[in-house]
Design a protein around this motif. Structure first.
Motif, PDB file in Angstrom:
ATOM      1  N   VAL A 290      19.114   1.736 -88.797  1.00  0.00           N
ATOM      2  CA  VAL A 290      18.206   1.287 -87.746  1.00  0.00           C
ATOM      3  C   VAL A 290      17.361   0.100 -88.209  1.00  0.00           C
ATOM      4  N   ASP A 291      16.909   0.134 -89.471  1.00  0.00           N
ATOM      5  CA  ASP A 291      16.055  -0.961 -89.943  1.00  0.00           C
ATOM      6  C   ASP A 291      16.812  -2.279 -89.982  1.00  0.00           C
ATOM      7  N   GLN A 292      18.097  -2.219 -90.249  1.00  0.00           N
ATOM      8  CA  GLN A 292      18.924  -3.419 -90.259  1.00  0.00           C
ATOM      9  C   GLN A 292      19.043  -3.998 -88.858  1.00  0.00           C
ATOM     10  N   ALA A 293      19.295  -3.124 -87.884  1.00  0.00           N
ATOM     11  CA  ALA A 293      19.398  -3.581 -86.501  1.00  0.00           C
ATOM     12  C   ALA A 293      18.066  -4.132 -86.006  1.00  0.00           C
ATOM     13  N   LEU A 294      16.973  -3.494 -86.388  1.00  0.00           N
ATOM     14  CA  LEU A 294      15.656  -3.966 -85.961  1.00  0.00           C
ATOM     15  C   LEU A 294      15.351  -5.344 -86.542  1.00  0.00           C
ATOM     16  N   ALA A 295      15.772  -5.586 -87.782  1.00  0.00           N
ATOM     17  CA  ALA A 295      15.545  -6.892 -88.401  1.00  0.00           C
ATOM     18  C   ALA A 295      16.316  -7.979 -87.658  1.00  0.00           C
ATOM     19  N   ILE A 296      17.556  -7.667 -87.264  1.00  0.00           N
ATOM     20  CA  ILE A 296      18.354  -8.655 -86.530  1.00  0.00           C
ATOM     21  C   ILE A 296      17.793  -8.848 -85.126  1.00  0.00           C
ATOM     22  N   ALA A 297      17.334  -7.750 -84.506  1.00  0.00           N
ATOM     23  CA  ALA A 297      16.725  -7.858 -83.185  1.00  0.00           C
ATOM     24  C   ALA A 297      15.460  -8.713 -83.239  1.00  0.00           C
ATOM     25  N   GLN A 298      14.686  -8.572 -84.312  1.00  0.00           N
ATOM     26  CA  GLN A 298      13.481  -9.390 -84.474  1.00  0.00           C
ATOM     27  C   GLN A 298      13.865 -10.861 -84.599  1.00  0.00           C
ATOM     28  N   LYS A 299      14.925 -11.128 -85.338  1.00  0.00           N
ATOM     29  CA  LYS A 299      15.416 -12.496 -85.458  1.00  0.00           C
ATOM     30  C   LYS A 299      15.849 -13.029 -84.097  1.00  0.00           C
ATOM     31  N   TYR A 300      16.540 -12.191 -83.333  1.00  0.00           N
ATOM     32  CA  TYR A 300      16.969 -12.549 -81.972  1.00  0.00           C
ATOM     33  C   TYR A 300      15.766 -12.963 -81.122  1.00  0.00           C
ATOM     34  N   HIS A 301      14.739 -12.145 -81.134  1.00  0.00           N
ATOM     35  CA  HIS A 301      13.552 -12.424 -80.297  1.00  0.00           C
ATOM     36  C   HIS A 301      12.809 -13.664 -80.772  1.00  0.00           C
ATOM     37  N   SER A 302      12.877 -13.959 -82.065  1.00  0.00           N
ATOM     38  CA  SER A 302      12.213 -15.158 -82.567  1.00  0.00           C
ATOM     39  C   SER A 302      12.951 -16.431 -82.135  1.00  0.00           C
ATOM     40  N   LEU A 303      14.240 -16.304 -81.881  1.00  0.00           N
ATOM     41  CA  LEU A 303      15.044 -17.451 -81.482  1.00  0.00           C
ATOM     42  C   LEU A 303      15.102 -17.641 -79.972  1.00  0.00           C
ATOM     43  N   PHE A 304      15.118 -16.509 -79.248  1.00  0.00           N
ATOM     44  CA  PHE A 304      15.275 -16.548 -77.806  1.00  0.00           C
ATOM     45  C   PHE A 304      14.089 -15.851 -77.154  1.00  0.00           C
ATOM     46  N   SER A 305      13.275 -16.601 -76.487  1.00  0.00           N
ATOM     47  CA  SER A 305      12.052 -16.033 -75.911  1.00  0.00           C
ATOM     48  C   SER A 305      12.333 -15.159 -74.708  1.00  0.00           C
ATOM     49  N   LYS A 306      13.467 -15.428 -73.984  1.00  0.00           N
ATOM     50  CA  LYS A 306      13.755 -14.647 -72.783  1.00  0.00           C
ATOM     51  C   LYS A 306      14.294 -13.292 -73.197  1.00  0.00           C
TER      52      LYS A 306
END
Length: 307
Positions: A290-306
Motif C-alpha cells: 500500500v505504501d508503494q501505491a500511495l507514493a506513486i499516487a502522490q506523485k500522480y497528484h503532484s503532476l496532474f492537478s485534476k
C-alpha cells in the motif's frame, strides 16, 4: 450495441482492469461504477476488455464470458465501443470466446498470438487469427501485437500482409511494441477503414506523429483526461503542449518503474486514484504494498492537478 463495422475506432481506449473481490473472485458489481468513472471523470468512451491489463490469461473461459457480458451490458448507451479480447493459448477456447462475443453484441474482438506454442511464421499466425475470426465473421477483428509479452517477435507489418483476404472484417492492429518503424509500416499499409492503435502509453506522441489513429492502454484508466488533452493539442498543431503532457506521463511512469511498476502496482494505483475497489491482482502477480501505491499516487497528484 451492434457491431461497429462502419464506425472506425479512434481516440482513447482504456485497457480495463478486472475487478476482483478480496477473496480473488471476479467482482461484476464494480463494473458499472468503473464505466461511469471512465466516461465521467476521464472522458474515455471506448474499452478493451480481458486483455493483458485485465489478466485474461489468469482467467477461466467462464470468467472471461461473465466479464465480457457484464462489460457489454453495463456499457450499452454509455460507451462508444467495447472490444473484447478473445485470444487464448487454445484455438478451441479462442473460438468459444469469439462466438460468445457475437452473442453479447460486442463491438469487436481482438486476438493475441499464442505464446506457449508460438507460431513460427507470419502465415502461421495469420492462419490462427483467421480460424478464430471464422466463427465470428461479421465482427470487426483486431490483431493484438505485444511481442514483449508473447515472445512472438515477427513484425506486425508481416502479419497484416493480405490479411483482409482471409478476414474480410479485419479492422486494425493494437500495436503494443516499441518498434516505431514497424508501427509506421503498419500505418502506411492500413486501409482507410482500419485503425492503427498504439499501446505504449509513455511514447504515444511519437506514435501520433507516425499516424496512429488512437491508443489503447492501462494508464488511460486514470490519466485519460490528460491524454485527451495531449491528443487535442497534437491535432491542433500545439506540439509544445502535447510534449509537456507526454513528459508528465513519462515522469510518472519513470518514478513508478523505479519502485517496481508491474500489473499489481498499476492496479493498486488505479484503486488509489479512482476510489474504485478493483481488488488485488490474481497470482502469480503479487499485490502491491500500500505504501508503494500511495507514493506513486502522490506523485500522480503532484503532476496532474485534476481528479
Amino acid at each position: 450495441m451492434a457491431p461497429a463495422l462502419d464506425k472506425k475506432l479512434t481516440g482513447l481506449v482504456a485497457a480495463t482492469f478486472t475487478p476482483f473481490t478480496t477473496q480473488g473472485e471476479i467482482n461484476l458489481a464494480e463494473i458499472g461504477p468503473y464505466i461511469d468513472y471512465l466516461t465521467e471523470k476521464q472522458g474515455v468512451n471506448n474499452i478493451f476488455v480481458n486483455g493483458t491489463t485485465g489478466e485474461s490469461m489468469s482467467l477461466s473461459v467462464a470468467e472471461r464470458k461473465d466479464l465480457a457480458e457484464e462489460w457489454c451490458r453495463k456499457a450499452k448507451g454509455k460507451m462508444d465501443q467495447v472490444i473484447i479480447h478473445v485470444g487464448c493459448m487454445s484455438l478451441t477456447d479462442s473460438k468459444e470466446l469469439a462466438r460468445h462475443a457475437v452473442q453479447i453484441e460486442a463491438d469487436g474482438i481482438a486476438v493475441i498470438s499464442p505464446s506457449f506454442f508460438k507460431p513460427s511464421t507470419a502465415d502461421a499466425l495469420r492462419t490462427f487469427l483467421y480460424q478464430v475470426s471464422s466463427v465470428a465473421p461479421t465482427l470487426p477483428f483486431y490483431y493484438y501485437h505485444i511481442p514483449a509479452v508473447t515472445g512472438v517477435n515477427m513484425p506486425a507489418r508481416d502479419v497484416l500482409e493480405n490479411i483482409e483476404e482471409l478476414i474480410p472484417f479485419f479492422r486494425g492492429v493494437k500495436f503494443s511494441g516499441n518498434d516505431l518503424m514497424d508501427f509506421g509500416q503498419c500505418v502506411s499499409y492500413c486501409q482507410p477503414h482500419w485503425s492503427a492503435l498504439y499501446g505504449v502509453d509513455e511514447q504515444l506522441l511519437a506514435a501520433l506523429a507516425m499516424g496512429a489513429h488512437g491508443a489503447v492502454g492501462s494508464t488511460y484508466n486514470y490519466v485519460g483526461y490528460h491524454v485527451n488533452e495531449l491528443m487535442s493539442a497534437f491535432d491542433h498543431g500545439d506540439i509544445i503542449q502535447a510534449r509537456t503532457i507526454q513528459f508528465k506521463i513519462q515522469e510518472l511512469l519513470s518514478y513508478a518503474k523505479k519502485l517496481g511498476f508491474d500489473l499489481g502496482v498499476n492496479k493498486q494505483l488505479m484503486n488509489e486514484v479512482s476510489g474504485l475497489s478493483l481488488g488485488p491482482p490474481r497470482l502469480p502477480v503479487m499485490p502491491c504494498p500500500v505504501d508503494q501505491a500511495l507514493a506513486i499516487a502522490q506523485k500522480y497528484h503532484s503532476l496532474f492537478s485534476k481528479n
